[in-house]
Design an enzyme around this catalytic site. Sequence first.
Site, PDB file in Angstrom:
ATOM      1  N   ASP A   4       0.840  -1.205   0.000  1.00 31.04           N
ATOM      2  CA  ASP A   4       0.000   0.000   0.000  1.00 31.04           C
ATOM      3  C   ASP A   4       0.876   1.256   0.000  1.00 31.04           C
ATOM      4  O   ASP A   4       0.361   2.382  -0.078  1.00 31.04           O
ATOM      5  CB  ASP A   4      -1.024  -0.003   1.146  1.00 31.04           C
ATOM      6  CG  ASP A   4      -0.382  -0.054   2.519  1.00 31.04           C
ATOM      7  OD1 ASP A   4       0.855  -0.192   2.603  1.00 31.04           O
ATOM      8  OD2 ASP A   4      -1.123   0.039   3.518  1.00 31.04           O
ATOM      9  N   SER A   5       2.197   1.070   0.020  1.00 31.20           N
ATOM     10  CA  SER A   5       3.126   2.180  -0.227  1.00 31.20           C
ATOM     11  C   SER A   5       2.866   2.768  -1.614  1.00 31.20           C
ATOM     12  O   SER A   5       3.302   3.883  -1.922  1.00 31.20           O
ATOM     13  CB  SER A   5       4.587   1.715  -0.117  1.00 31.20           C
ATOM     14  OG  SER A   5       4.805   0.555  -0.890  1.00 31.20           O
ATOM     15  N   ASP A  32      -0.998  -6.001  -0.297  1.00 30.81           N
ATOM     16  CA  ASP A  32      -1.425  -5.391   0.964  1.00 30.81           C
ATOM     17  C   ASP A  32      -2.928  -5.189   1.004  1.00 30.81           C
ATOM     18  O   ASP A  32      -3.521  -4.676   0.045  1.00 30.81           O
ATOM     19  CB  ASP A  32      -0.771  -4.004   1.115  1.00 30.81           C
ATOM     20  CG  ASP A  32       0.436  -4.043   2.022  1.00 30.81           C
ATOM     21  OD1 ASP A  32       0.537  -4.954   2.860  1.00 30.81           O
ATOM     22  OD2 ASP A  32       1.293  -3.143   1.885  1.00 30.81           O
ATOM     23  N   LYS A  61      -1.194  -9.257   2.859  1.00 28.74           N
ATOM     24  CA  LYS A  61      -0.483  -8.795   4.057  1.00 28.74           C
ATOM     25  C   LYS A  61      -1.379  -7.806   4.781  1.00 28.74           C
ATOM     26  O   LYS A  61      -2.082  -7.014   4.152  1.00 28.74           O
ATOM     27  CB  LYS A  61       0.839  -8.121   3.667  1.00 28.74           C
ATOM     28  CG  LYS A  61       1.587  -7.536   4.866  1.00 28.74           C
ATOM     29  CD  LYS A  61       3.036  -7.202   4.538  1.00 28.74           C
ATOM     30  CE  LYS A  61       3.232  -5.892   3.807  1.00 28.74           C
ATOM     31  NZ  LYS A  61       2.733  -4.707   4.531  1.00 28.74           N
ATOM     32  N   GLU A 101      -1.615  -5.335   8.609  1.00 26.39           N
ATOM     33  CA  GLU A 101      -0.861  -4.765   9.730  1.00 26.39           C
ATOM     34  C   GLU A 101      -1.587  -5.032  11.052  1.00 26.39           C
ATOM     35  O   GLU A 101      -2.815  -5.017  11.109  1.00 26.39           O
ATOM     36  CB  GLU A 101      -0.686  -3.254   9.522  1.00 26.39           C
ATOM     37  CG  GLU A 101       0.074  -2.925   8.251  1.00 26.39           C
ATOM     38  CD  GLU A 101       0.314  -1.421   8.072  1.00 26.39           C
ATOM     39  OE1 GLU A 101      -0.041  -0.634   8.966  1.00 26.39           O
ATOM     40  OE2 GLU A 101       0.851  -1.060   7.005  1.00 26.39           O
ATOM     41  N   GLU A 119       8.972  -3.927  10.791  1.00 23.02           N
ATOM     42  CA  GLU A 119       9.387  -2.630  10.227  1.00 23.02           C
ATOM     43  C   GLU A 119       9.753  -1.642  11.343  1.00 23.02           C
ATOM     44  O   GLU A 119       9.020  -1.482  12.332  1.00 23.02           O
ATOM     45  CB  GLU A 119       8.242  -2.034   9.387  1.00 23.02           C
ATOM     46  CG  GLU A 119       8.581  -0.655   8.829  1.00 23.02           C
ATOM     47  CD  GLU A 119       7.660  -0.208   7.693  1.00 23.02           C
ATOM     48  OE1 GLU A 119       6.766  -0.962   7.291  1.00 23.02           O
ATOM     49  OE2 GLU A 119       7.865   0.926   7.205  1.00 23.02           O
TER      50      GLU A 119
END
Length: 279
Positions: A56-57, A95, A124, A126, A193
């Site tokens: 999602d960057s 993501d 993925k 978070e 991270e």
Amino acid sequence: MTDQAGRTERRQVTVPAVRASKRSAGSAPIVMITAYDFPGAAAVDAAGADIVLVGDSLAMTVLGHQDTLSVSVEEMAHHVRAVARAQPKALLVADLPWMSYHLGTKEALKNAARLIKAGAKAVKLEGGRNRTGVIEALSAAEIPAMGHLGLTPQSVNVFGGFKVQARGVGAAEELARDAAALEAAGCFSIVLEGIPDVVAADVTRTLDIPTIGIGAGVHCDGQVLVYHDLLGMSLGLRPKFVRRYANLQEAAVEALKEFCTDVREGRFPSADESYHQGV
Ligand code: KIV
């Protein structure tokens, strides 16, 4: 042996292969690189990365947002489809964006399924113990999940900026509990991270599943960097964990300037670059 695109043929990287990749068991470090489009994915795959992450960057590197919170599932799926068209041998992970897995397991499953149908082999997400319900539901729906702990960018407003996490003993213990919970819930790997290297080393030692670090030191089972960061194409601040292997943004501006000058001074196109009547 090479395929039709001139790439050296290699085996398809699978979720079980990644899950088994512990350095303590003699595996080579896992290499994960982000990609957001067809040529980027082709380059990442040709370089031999094990995992290509449609992160999602995307929101920041490609879409120009200040953080990752603005990207939607539809935008993620659009870019997953482009990456999937490169048919990477690397495992394609996507993501789940912010608010796509926070409204209950049904919504999370629906959104994860959209990314899988777009071509991802795993998703993925978070978070730690607060995400185990979703991860178990994904697992029950045959969707492999990668965890993400530490400086989780979707928590930027809670953290008050992109700040290194788990510096204190208490916070490091909390992170270790989260990591154990993610493994127990069914994650096949965890991104760590922006945390101190000793914390990452401890977590890596205690887990059976691999850790993949970014700004988490050298002791993780693998490393990930963002495509635009490592190629010198990102325009924002550069955190100290980013090693630049090229300066493609500068090279692009130089090349584009040359083209502008050539057009303005009548040097483009040449006769060779033009079609001629009867030839
Ligand atoms: O979105 C992303 O690119 C990521 C990596 C930095 C791990 O989550």
